[in-house]
Design a protein around this motif. Structure first.
Motif, PDB file in Angstrom:
ATOM      1  N   SER A  50       1.076  -1.256   0.059  1.00 40.23           N
ATOM      2  CA  SER A  50       0.269  -0.060  -0.188  1.00 40.23           C
ATOM      3  C   SER A  50       0.950   1.586   0.472  1.00 40.23           C
ATOM      4  O   SER A  50      -0.146   1.738  -0.269  1.00 40.23           O
ATOM      5  CB  SER A  50      -0.891   0.096   1.174  1.00 40.23           C
TER       6      SER A  50
ATOM      7  N   TYR B 214       1.976   3.212   2.190  1.00 37.59           N
ATOM      8  CA  TYR B 214       0.884   3.757   3.150  1.00 37.59           C
ATOM      9  C   TYR B 214       1.090   2.992   4.931  1.00 37.59           C
ATOM     10  O   TYR B 214       0.464   2.305   5.308  1.00 37.59           O
ATOM     11  CB  TYR B 214      -0.625   3.195   2.745  1.00 37.59           C
TER      12      TYR B 214
ATOM     13  N   VAL C 115       1.281   3.430   8.855  1.00 37.89           N
ATOM     14  CA  VAL C 115       0.545   3.733   9.911  1.00 37.89           C
ATOM     15  C   VAL C 115       2.197   2.859  10.862  1.00 37.89           C
ATOM     16  O   VAL C 115       2.101   2.295  11.105  1.00 37.89           O
ATOM     17  CB  VAL C 115      -0.249   2.749  10.627  1.00 37.89           C
TER      18      VAL C 115
ATOM     19  N   ASN D 263       2.202  -0.885  11.173  1.00 37.81           N
ATOM     20  CA  ASN D 263       1.594  -1.414   9.801  1.00 37.81           C
ATOM     21  C   ASN D 263       2.796  -2.465   9.404  1.00 37.81           C
ATOM     22  O   ASN D 263       3.646  -2.790   9.220  1.00 37.81           O
ATOM     23  CB  ASN D 263       0.524  -1.100   9.023  1.00 37.81           C
TER      24      ASN D 263
ATOM     25  N   GLU E  93       2.344  -5.374   6.619  1.00 36.37           N
ATOM     26  CA  GLU E  93       1.266  -5.998   4.713  1.00 36.37           C
ATOM     27  C   GLU E  93       1.865  -7.272   4.734  1.00 36.37           C
ATOM     28  O   GLU E  93       2.800  -7.731   6.127  1.00 36.37           O
ATOM     29  CB  GLU E  93       1.692  -5.288   4.298  1.00 36.37           C
TER      30      GLU E  93
ATOM     31  N   CYS F 112      -2.624  -4.422  11.317  1.00 39.98           N
ATOM     32  CA  CYS F 112      -2.442  -2.528  11.930  1.00 39.98           C
ATOM     33  C   CYS F 112      -1.813  -2.357  12.813  1.00 39.98           C
ATOM     34  O   CYS F 112      -1.682  -3.693  13.818  1.00 39.98           O
ATOM     35  CB  CYS F 112      -4.286  -2.002  11.696  1.00 39.98           C
ATOM     36  N   ALA F 113      -1.490  -0.933  12.749  1.00 39.16           N
ATOM     37  CA  ALA F 113      -0.792  -0.820  13.152  1.00 39.16           C
ATOM     38  C   ALA F 113      -1.326  -0.742  15.288  1.00 39.16           C
ATOM     39  O   ALA F 113      -0.435  -0.833  16.767  1.00 39.16           O
ATOM     40  CB  ALA F 113       0.105   0.910  13.734  1.00 39.16           C
ATOM     41  N   GLU F 114      -2.240  -0.654  15.053  1.00 44.99           N
ATOM     42  CA  GLU F 114      -3.082  -0.670  16.529  1.00 44.99           C
ATOM     43  C   GLU F 114      -2.949  -1.816  17.119  1.00 44.99           C
ATOM     44  O   GLU F 114      -2.787  -2.274  18.032  1.00 44.99           O
ATOM     45  CB  GLU F 114      -4.818   0.003  16.601  1.00 44.99           C
TER      46      GLU F 114
ATOM     47  N   ILE G 208      -6.245   9.777  10.413  1.00 44.76           N
ATOM     48  CA  ILE G 208      -6.365   8.903  10.258  1.00 44.76           C
ATOM     49  C   ILE G 208      -6.831   8.538  11.493  1.00 44.76           C
ATOM     50  O   ILE G 208      -6.819   8.769  12.836  1.00 44.76           O
ATOM     51  CB  ILE G 208      -5.057   8.071  10.236  1.00 44.76           C
ATOM     52  N   SER G 209      -8.136   7.202  11.070  1.00 43.71           N
ATOM     53  CA  SER G 209      -8.194   7.094  12.494  1.00 43.71           C
ATOM     54  C   SER G 209      -8.058   5.426  12.913  1.00 43.71           C
ATOM     55  O   SER G 209      -8.417   4.755  11.547  1.00 43.71           O
ATOM     56  CB  SER G 209     -10.010   8.215  13.042  1.00 43.71           C
ATOM     57  N   PRO G 210      -8.859   4.986  13.953  1.00 37.65           N
ATOM     58  CA  PRO G 210      -8.604   3.439  14.095  1.00 37.65           C
ATOM     59  C   PRO G 210      -9.502   2.962  13.452  1.00 37.65           C
ATOM     60  O   PRO G 210     -10.540   2.773  13.050  1.00 37.65           O
ATOM     61  CB  PRO G 210      -8.858   3.135  15.134  1.00 37.65           C
ATOM     62  N   CYS G 211      -9.176   1.529  12.272  1.00 36.96           N
ATOM     63  CA  CYS G 211     -10.433   0.697  11.422  1.00 36.96           C
ATOM     64  C   CYS G 211     -11.083   0.059  11.751  1.00 36.96           C
ATOM     65  O   CYS G 211     -11.101  -0.287  13.533  1.00 36.96           O
ATOM     66  CB  CYS G 211      -9.692   0.176  10.438  1.00 36.96           C
TER      67      CYS G 211
HETATM   68  N1  THU Z   1      -3.871   0.762   8.477  1.00 35.64           N
HETATM   69  C1  THU Z   1      -4.199   1.008   9.939  1.00 35.64           C
HETATM   70  O1  THU Z   1      -2.302  -0.287  10.410  1.00 35.64           O
HETATM   71  N2  THU Z   1      -4.276   0.965  10.757  1.00 35.64           N
HETATM   72  C2  THU Z   1      -5.416   1.608  10.400  1.00 35.64           C
HETATM   73  O2  THU Z   1      -6.389   1.896  11.143  1.00 35.64           O
HETATM   74  C3  THU Z   1      -6.062   1.822   9.235  1.00 35.64           C
HETATM   75  C4  THU Z   1      -5.631   1.216   8.501  1.00 35.64           C
HETATM   76  C5  THU Z   1      -2.574  -0.107   7.587  1.00 35.64           C
HETATM   77  C6  THU Z   1      -3.126  -1.154   7.538  1.00 35.64           C
HETATM   78  C7  THU Z   1      -2.388  -1.719   5.917  1.00 35.64           C
HETATM   79  O3  THU Z   1      -0.969  -1.626   6.193  1.00 35.64           O
HETATM   80  C8  THU Z   1      -2.422   0.012   5.735  1.00 35.64           C
HETATM   81  O4  THU Z   1      -3.126   0.669   6.797  1.00 35.64           O
HETATM   82  C9  THU Z   1      -3.719   0.269   4.213  1.00 35.64           C
HETATM   83  O5  THU Z   1      -5.019  -0.341   5.093  1.00 35.64           O
END
Ligand code: THU
Length: 135
Positions: free
Chosen positions: A28, A30, A32, A48, A50, A59-61, A88-91
């Motif tokens: 990604s 992306y 975190v 995070n 992957e 995810c990082a959290e 960003i906020s937690p998924c």
């Molecule tokens: N991701 C997180 O680490 N925390 C979140 O709350 C949302 C998404 C990561 C998962 C993935 O590696 C990347 O962001 C893109 O979705």
């Protein structure tokens, strides 16, 4: 749960940001970072991670919480999440994961240009918990 002091907020968010350099996000791009504050004042971070099999990524959290839990901690005051890519906020899965450890855990994140501090029970109302399992 007492509100975090401004210094605690700054320190926790700084830990989340600092952890980002280890983010593993080749798919990604992306990154975190997250950092959790235990009730006895310790900070554990996570990033995070992957995977080529995409749903296996984490995810990082959840990594930050797993880092703390694997070292014997289950009482948490707060968790901060940060991405250099933007707000960003937690998924949803992370909201459920965090909820396991109590409704009053404070979530720190940047949203609408401000540092937000919101209890997990506000981010995930009516959550499924051990209360339902034991009913
Ligand atoms: N991701 C997180 O680490 N925390 C979140 O709350 C949302 C998404 C990561 C998962 C993935 O590696 C990347 O962001 C893109 O979705």
């Amino acid at each position: 749960m007492p509100a975090l002091t401004h210094e605690q907020q700054t320190q926790l968010m700084a830990a989340a940001k600092a952890s980002i350099r280890h983010a593993y996000m080749p798919y990604s791009n992306y990154s975190v970072g997250a950092a959790v504050l235990t009730s006895d004042g310790q900070i554990f971070s996570g990033i995070n991670i992957e995977n080529a099999a995409y749903p296996a990524g984490t995810c990082a959290e959840r990594v930050a919480l797993g880092n703390a839990i694997s070292q014997g901690h289950t009482q948490f005051n707060a968790i901060a999440v940060f991405s250099p890519k933007g707000e960003i906020s937690p998924c949803g899965i992370c909201r459920q994961f965090i909820s396991e450890f109590g409704p009053d855990i404070q979530i720190l994140f940047h949203w609408q240009g401000q540092l937000q501090q919101v209890a997990i029970k506000e981010l995930l109302p009516f959550s499924f918990s051990k209360t339902q399992l034991n009913a």
